[in-house]
Structure formats: structure tokens, C-alpha cells
Write a protein that holds these residues in place. Structure first.
Motif, PDB file in Angstrom:
ATOM      1  N   GLU A  23      15.163   5.343  21.213  1.00 18.55           N
ATOM      2  CA  GLU A  23      16.659   4.963  21.176  1.00 18.55           C
ATOM      3  C   GLU A  23      17.346   4.960  19.581  1.00 18.55           C
ATOM      4  OE1 GLU A  23      17.493   1.581  23.672  1.00 18.55           O
ATOM      5  OE2 GLU A  23      16.380   2.590  25.431  1.00 18.55           O
ATOM      6  N   GLU A  24      18.590   5.390  19.606  1.00 19.05           N
ATOM      7  CA  GLU A  24      18.982   5.266  18.176  1.00 19.05           C
ATOM      8  C   GLU A  24      19.337   3.744  17.691  1.00 19.05           C
ATOM      9  OE1 GLU A  24      23.015   6.994  15.931  1.00 19.05           O
ATOM     10  OE2 GLU A  24      23.148   7.017  18.317  1.00 19.05           O
ATOM     11  N   THR A  25      18.669   3.855  16.462  1.00 15.84           N
ATOM     12  CA  THR A  25      19.079   2.694  15.776  1.00 15.84           C
ATOM     13  C   THR A  25      19.307   3.136  14.453  1.00 15.84           C
ATOM     14  OG1 THR A  25      16.589   2.627  15.032  1.00 15.84           O
ATOM     15  CG2 THR A  25      17.102   1.306  16.858  1.00 15.84           C
ATOM     16  N   GLN A  55      16.239  10.492  21.761  1.00 16.94           N
ATOM     17  CA  GLN A  55      16.325  11.228  23.161  1.00 16.94           C
ATOM     18  C   GLN A  55      17.303  10.539  23.918  1.00 16.94           C
ATOM     19  OE1 GLN A  55      14.043  14.092  23.209  1.00 16.94           O
ATOM     20  NE2 GLN A  55      14.055  13.430  21.181  1.00 16.94           N
ATOM     21  N   ALA A  56      17.742  11.345  24.929  1.00 22.33           N
ATOM     22  CA  ALA A  56      18.773  10.737  26.005  1.00 22.33           C
ATOM     23  C   ALA A  56      17.947   9.239  26.593  1.00 22.33           C
ATOM     24  CB  ALA A  56      18.793  11.705  26.866  1.00 22.33           C
ATOM     25  N   LYS A  57      19.255   8.602  26.887  1.00 28.71           N
ATOM     26  CA  LYS A  57      18.806   7.040  27.167  1.00 28.71           C
ATOM     27  C   LYS A  57      18.359   7.012  28.490  1.00 28.71           C
ATOM     28  CE  LYS A  57      22.433   4.934  24.726  1.00 28.71           C
ATOM     29  NZ  LYS A  57      23.926   4.125  24.688  1.00 28.71           N
ATOM     30  N   VAL A 105       2.616  13.206   9.957  1.00 31.39           N
ATOM     31  CA  VAL A 105       3.757  12.727  10.652  1.00 31.39           C
ATOM     32  C   VAL A 105       3.919  10.951  10.529  1.00 31.39           C
ATOM     33  CG1 VAL A 105       4.540  11.915  13.083  1.00 31.39           C
ATOM     34  CG2 VAL A 105       3.039  13.968  12.798  1.00 31.39           C
ATOM     35  N   PHE A 106       5.128  10.686   9.922  1.00 31.17           N
ATOM     36  CA  PHE A 106       5.654   9.369   9.711  1.00 31.17           C
ATOM     37  C   PHE A 106       6.536   8.729  10.904  1.00 31.17           C
ATOM     38  CE2 PHE A 106       8.680   6.617   7.012  1.00 31.17           C
ATOM     39  CZ  PHE A 106       7.979   5.678   7.393  1.00 31.17           C
ATOM     40  N   ALA A 107       6.137   7.870  11.674  1.00 27.31           N
ATOM     41  CA  ALA A 107       6.809   7.450  12.579  1.00 27.31           C
ATOM     42  C   ALA A 107       7.562   6.144  12.258  1.00 27.31           C
ATOM     43  CB  ALA A 107       5.871   7.270  14.001  1.00 27.31           C
ATOM     44  N   ALA A 108       8.819   6.059  12.861  1.00 29.33           N
ATOM     45  CA  ALA A 108       9.679   5.126  12.511  1.00 29.33           C
ATOM     46  C   ALA A 108       9.209   3.781  12.755  1.00 29.33           C
ATOM     47  CB  ALA A 108      10.991   5.399  13.196  1.00 29.33           C
TER      48      ALA A 108
END
Length: 405
Positions: free
Chosen positions: A143-145, A172-174, A198-201
Motif C-alpha cells: 500500500e502507498e506510503t 498495488q490496488a487496495k 532486489v531492494f525491498a522497502a
């Protein structure tokens, strides 16, 4: 006969009532709370704490029934921030978004603590380069942060400056389910070239990447290496292979937040929009970036075997060479040419790296840590550790827990 006086139970004088709206299901939030607690312990008075209810639901205490005198919050929405700002209470924010800091709250001039995205990205990119990655990718939170988007911008900008191919998997979509998200993430990874870093948040997102690779048939770390952020020991070990991760000094974030709030509650002046950047401290390397990539498959296999079996006190260079099916001399020559360091140096560093992690993150004794890292003689381990780091294991643990490793 004289009667003994009954000793009254000790009462703690409460100086302030502090509301903590900090989500605690992840390591960052828990370390923030430890920092707040440790700051409060340095004071002569006791603070009473209101802790956010379980889960992600945020709720402030009822001000009429609980005499709140200050708030430390990591708000999930601008609405929560506006509510807190409107209360007029002393307030410190943790990792606020740009909208939280925007013009709609400019009158509030709220101090805040945030992570240093540039420093985190520099550490991540350097580690992936050390793994020999031929390209990199960034995977956002589901989810967007705002802080995830900030890390994405810093990461892609650094990759562009270094002329390194970079791919981004966005939010992605909620309404997307976890299963659909993993399938979509796996399909995206399968289309990318091998030898990718790959760097994951977050660590949670790093776990998703590893799961997506498994579902798609990608091997970690043979085809893809994966790095997360937060260094949550439980999350990082709760996947196979285990997840390497960047540790953030969240304890200092809590200490600084408590220090600023304390000043505000005492009526002291704090500079408008005070911002404190919290730095990453180190990378805990686990299996997801254990071997990295090498043009020499023999060297890559030696590193994989070494990282998997380093805890065995009987592991010798000859055993590694035997596993790889070559002579010791040939393996040492190829390894030195590819890695610019000796096999013995690499084995010792792998063991010391694990020892440092256990000293920082566990309560195990030095003897147990020595044996867990492949040193049969704890005295030899202590001597070797002191020679390598110029301080004893116990001193290292003490300094690491003070935030000065």
C-alpha cells in the motif's frame, strides 16, 4: 510490646501523561518505544503512558478521562495528524508524510523524526554492488506510503547516476489480495534478467519477494539477491532463505522524540519544523545475499557452502574445496582472483559478521555466541574479535546497545 510499622508501598510520582500512537507489530515501532522508555528512565520523575490499541487502528485517549500532556505519534493518515494538531497538545511526529508536513498544518510547526532515505539507499546500493549484481530493482510497499516512495526516488536516482539498470515494482490496488499480489510480483520478477539485486522497502516486503521467487521458480540467492529494511529478526528468519536487512537506529528515534516532547511539555521553545534524521547502522547479512553473484561459478558455490556451514567448528578450507570438487590450491587461487581476498579471510568475516549480529540482537552469552559461529574455543574467539574490532565482544555489545557500535 511495640508494634512494627507497616511499610507503605512505594509510589511513583507521575510527571507527565504521554500518549504513544506508535504501531508495535514491527521492529521499528518496538525499538522506538524502547528509546522512549530509556529516555524516561534518565529523568527524576515517572511518565504515565497511554499505548495505542493493538493492531493498526489508531485512537487517541479520551482527554476528559485521561490527563494527557503530550503525544508521540507515527500517524497513518493526515486526518489523525490534523486531529492531534488541533488538540493543542505538545506533539512529535515519527516519519510523517509530505501531506502531514504540508501547508494544511504549516501553522502547527510540528517537530518530527524521520529516517534518512539517502543514507539507507546508499547502504543498500553498496551492498547489492558488493554482491556483484548486474542490475537492481526496488519493490514498494503493498500500500502507498510516502517514506517508501521517498526511498524509491532516492534508489532510482542513485542507480541512474551509477548507470545501473533499475526496475521498479509499484504499489498495488487496495483491493488486491495477498495471493494475487504474490503472483503478480512473481510474474514481474520472472520477466527481469537474472543476476538482479532486489531492494525491498521493508522486511515484510522482502519476505514477499522471497515467496514470489519461490512460487516462480527463481532461486535466492542464485538468480536473485534480496535485501530488506528494519532488520526485524523474527520477520527476517521467518522465510527461507532468511532475509538480509538494513538496521535503522529506531532506538535513537525514540530517545530524540522523547527528548523533544519533554522540552515542549516543560514549556521550552523548540525550533519550528525541527527535523531529526535517523541513520541506518549496519546490514545484517543472511542467506538472501549470502553468496552474491560471481562470473566464476566455483567461487559462488564456495561462498554458498561457506555461509551455510560456517557454524561448524570443524569447517576447514580443505572441506570447502572437497565440496566444490577441486584442490585447495586451485580454489584459493580462483577465489583470490575473483574476490580480491583469501578464502580464510572470507570464512572468518562470515563468522564475525554473524557474531556481531548476535551480540547486537540477542541475549546469548559470549560462549554460546562463539560456538554458534563456529569457534570451538571461546577464549580464541574473544582474542580474534578484539584483534579485528579493537574491543572485546562484551564492550561491542554495550556500545551497540547505546547506538554507538
Amino acid at each position: 510490646m511495640t508494634r512494627k510499622k507497616t511499610q507503605k508501598p512505594q509510589r511513583h510520582e507521575v510527571g507527565f501523561h504521554v500518549a504513544l500512537l506508535v504501531e508495535t507489530s514491527h521492529e521499528f515501532g518496538r525499538e522506538v518505544l524502547r528509546g522512549i522508555r530509556d529516555y524516561e528512565k534518565t529523568l527524576g520523575s515517572h511518565w504515565a503512558f497511554y499505548l495505542q490499541p493493538d493492531g493498526m487502528r489508531q485512537a487517541a485517549p479520551r482527554m476528559g478521562s485521561w490527563p494527557c500532556t503530550g503525544v508521540i505519534a507515527r500517524p497513518f493518515t493526515p486526518a489523525v495528524t490534523r486531529l492531534l494538531a488541533a488538540s493543542g497538545l505538545p506533539l512529535v511526529l515519527l516519519d510523517p508524510s509530505a501531506r502531514h508536513q504540508g501547508h494544511d498544518l504549516s501553522h502547527a510547526q510540528i517537530p518530527y523524526i524521520t529516517t534518512d532515505a539517502d543514507a539507507i539507499v546508499d547502504m543498500a546500493f553498496g551492498h547489492l554492488q558488493d554482491c556483484g549484481c548486474r542490475g537492481v530493482a526496488f519493490v514498494n510497499t503493498a500500500e502507498e506510503t510516502v517514506w517508501s516512495a521517498t526511498r524509491e526516488r532516492a534508489f532510482t536516482a542513485l542507480a541512474a547516476r551509477c548507470a545501473t539498470p533499475c526496475h521498479v515494482y509499484g504499489t498495488q490496488a487496495k483491493d488486491m489480495t495477498w495471493e494475487r499480489d504474490i503472483r503478480a510480483l512473481g510474474a514481474w520478477l520472472a520477466r527481469l534478467p537474472r543476476g538482479l539485486g532486489v531492494f525491498a522497502a521493508t522486511d515484510q516486503r522482502g519476505r514477499h519477494v522471497i515467496e514470489a521467487c519461490r512460487e516462480t521458480g527463481l532461486r535466492v540467492p542464485d538468480d536473485v539477491v534480496v535485501l530488506g529494511v528494519d532488520n526485524d529478526p523474527l520477520l527476517c528468519e521467518l522465510c527461507a532463505p532468511s532475509l538480509s536487512s538494513i538496521a535503522i537506529d529506531a532506538h535513537r528515534a525514540g530517545m530524540e522524540a522523547a527528548r523533544i516532547l519533554h522540552a515542549l511539555m516543560r514549556g521550552e521553545t523548540v525550533a519550528p519544523h525541527t527535523r531529526i534524521l535517523v541513520q541506518p547502522t549496519h546490514i545484517s547479512r543472511r542467506q538472501s545475499t549470502a553468496s552474491g553473484f560471481s562470473h566464476d561459478r566455483l567461487v559462488a558455490e564456495a561462498r554458498r557452502f561457506m555461509f551455510t556451514h560456517y557454524a561448524s567448528s570443524g569447517l576447514q578450507i580443505t572441506e570447502i574445496a572437497r565440496h566444490c570438487g577441486v584442490s585447495r590450491r586451485l580454489l584459493e587461487t580462483r577465489f583470490a582472483m575473483a574476490m580480491r581476498r583469501t578464502l580464510l579471510h572470507e570464512l572468518t568475516e562470515v563468522r564475525m559478521e554473524r557474531a556481531r549480529a548476535l551480540l547486537r540482537d540477542s541475549l546469548e552469552t559470549v560462549t554460546d555466541i562463539a560456538r554458534a559461529c563456529g569457534f570451538s574455543d571461546p577464549n580464541y574467539f574473544t582474542k580474534a574479535f578484539r584483534q579485528r574490532h579493537s574491543l572485546s565482544p562484551l564492550k561491542y555489545r554495550e556500545r551497540a546497545r547505546r547506538g554507538t557500535p
